[in-house]
Write an enzyme that holds these catalytic residues in place. Structure first.
Site, mmCIF file in Angstrom:
data_model
loop_
_atom_site.group_PDB
_atom_site.id
_atom_site.type_symbol
_atom_site.label_atom_id
_atom_site.label_comp_id
_atom_site.label_asym_id
_atom_site.label_seq_id
_atom_site.Cartn_x
_atom_site.Cartn_y
_atom_site.Cartn_z
ATOM 1 N N GLN A 174 0.825 -1.214 0.000
ATOM 2 C CA GLN A 174 0.000 0.000 0.000
ATOM 3 C C GLN A 174 0.858 1.263 0.000
ATOM 4 O OE1 GLN A 174 -3.092 0.638 -0.560
ATOM 5 N NE2 GLN A 174 -3.738 -1.477 -0.758
ATOM 6 N N SER A 175 1.993 1.218 -0.689
ATOM 7 C CA SER A 175 2.892 2.380 -0.739
ATOM 8 C C SER A 175 2.247 3.562 -1.459
ATOM 9 C CB SER A 175 4.176 1.965 -1.461
ATOM 10 O OG SER A 175 4.918 3.105 -1.834
ATOM 11 N N ASN A 176 2.210 4.713 -0.780
ATOM 12 C CA ASN A 176 1.756 5.952 -1.426
ATOM 13 C C ASN A 176 2.794 6.429 -2.427
ATOM 14 O OD1 ASN A 176 -0.540 6.302 0.405
ATOM 15 N ND2 ASN A 176 1.031 6.706 1.947
ATOM 16 N N CYS A 196 4.784 4.606 -4.237
ATOM 17 C CA CYS A 196 4.697 3.829 -5.487
ATOM 18 C C CYS A 196 3.480 4.265 -6.318
ATOM 19 C CB CYS A 196 4.666 2.336 -5.186
ATOM 20 S SG CYS A 196 6.283 1.727 -4.626
#
Ligand SMILES: *Cc1c(COP(=O)(O)O)cnc(C)c1O
Length: 321
Positions: free
Chosen positions: A73-75, A77
């Site tokens: 859930q990387s912002n 990325c």
């Protein structure tokens, strides 16, 4: 001053707003918010400012694709995938976590932006990233490696200029408080504070790093980033303010601290925080206010770094209420 390459796609300057109902609820100090959750790129967030410099560097190097890595859930990325789409670059993301049957939130958006996803686990992420990069190079492509969180000296420039922007907004902030993790945001703010004469203190709330480690890392990044302006400015760990008292649960683990902060901001201000970063940093700020860490006549500016898209991820939407 040497020329610094930059693209301009973020919605800047971001507004500063007073959080009067939250201040009242907590019985002062005066609380402001800097709305970097509204930077415009793919639901906003702090990575937009970094990517203005990172994607410019990628284009200067004639890269034809971006590669980066992070959590599922990387912002970072998500915004990297959006920037790649926007500038006609391919994008590959190495994400730690199991591929879900139905992608949600940030991962869903990564896919909409056309990123190729390589799934791995946390322990093997560095190796898989390197392997992915090498494989892509062998295919004759020209990849640009966007570091974790966009936190290279180039990426940190985004927040040096963000501090210049804040200084020009004359907010009277005595403190700037924000989540700090891969260190680029804090390094940029610390560098910008010195360069542009910010009078307040810059306090990073650690999301997942021990205090000393983050202080040293931020000082090194800020020193390296300063070279981009043509002259090295030395920063030392002791002048970097980090509070690592709120991260013992581990990265991405939702506790009562984050939950209370998310609810309090939502109910008093109609403002969305995120469960991983701003929820934890705001939770820390609220705790510090209750303990009397700030003086009652001071002004505390919470620098909102974005991330609320993660609220819609399966694990967080279930647990946040
Ligand atoms: C990446 C991120 C941060 C941390 O910024 P760093 O520059 O990595 O320290 C804070 N908040 C949000 C919402 C983020 O996505």
């Amino acid at each position: 001053m040497p020329k610094i390459s930059r693209l301009n796609f973020a919605h800047l300057p971001t507004p500063v707003e007073a959080l009067d109902r939250l201040s009242e609820e907590l019985g002062r100090p005066k609380i402001l918010v800097k709305r970097d959750d509204q930077t415009g790129l793919a639901t906003g967030g702090n990575k937009a400012r970094k990517l203005e410099f990172l994607v410019a560097e990628a284009r200067d190097q004639h890269a034809d694709m971006l590669i980066s890595a992070g959590a599922l859930q990387s912002n970072h990325c998500r915004q990297t995938a959006a920037a790649a789409a926007r500038f006609g670059l391919d994008c590959t993301l190495v994400l730690s976590g199991d591929p879900p049957e139905h992608p949600t939130a940030n991962l869903l958006l990564d896919k909409l932006f056309g990123a190729q996803i390589v799934y791995t686990d946390r322990i093997h992420r560095d190796d898989v990233l390197q392997q992915t990069y090498d494989d892509i190079k062998k295919q004759g492509r020209a990849p640009y490696l966007v570091p974790y969180g966009g936190s290279s000296p180039t990426g940190a420039l985004g927040y040096a200029f963000a501090m210049e922007e804040l200084v020009s907004q004359n907010t009277g902030a005595d403190w700037v408080v924000f989540p700090s993790s891969s260190g680029g945001t804090q390094a940029g703010l610390v560098l910008g504070a010195r360069m542009f004469g910010f009078k307040g203190r810059v306090l990073g709330i650690s999301i997942d790093e021990p205090q000393r480690h983050l202080q040293e890392h931020v000082a090194r990044l800020a020193s390296e980033a300063s070279e981009k302006f043509g002259k090295r400015n030395l920063f030392v760990a002791d002048e970097v303010m980090v509070n690592a008292g709120y991260c013992t649960a581990g990265y991405g683990v939702l506790t009562e601290l984050e939950r209370e902060a998310v609810h309090l901001f939502a109910r008093t201000e109609g403002l969305l925080l995120d469960p991983v970063y701003t929820g934890r940093a705001a939770g820390g700020m609220i705790d510090l206010i209750r303990k009397g860490f700030f003086k009652k006549d001071e002004t505390v500016l919470f620098w909102h770094t974005g991330g609320s898209t993660a609220l819609f991820a399966e694990q967080y939407s279930r647990d946040i209420l």
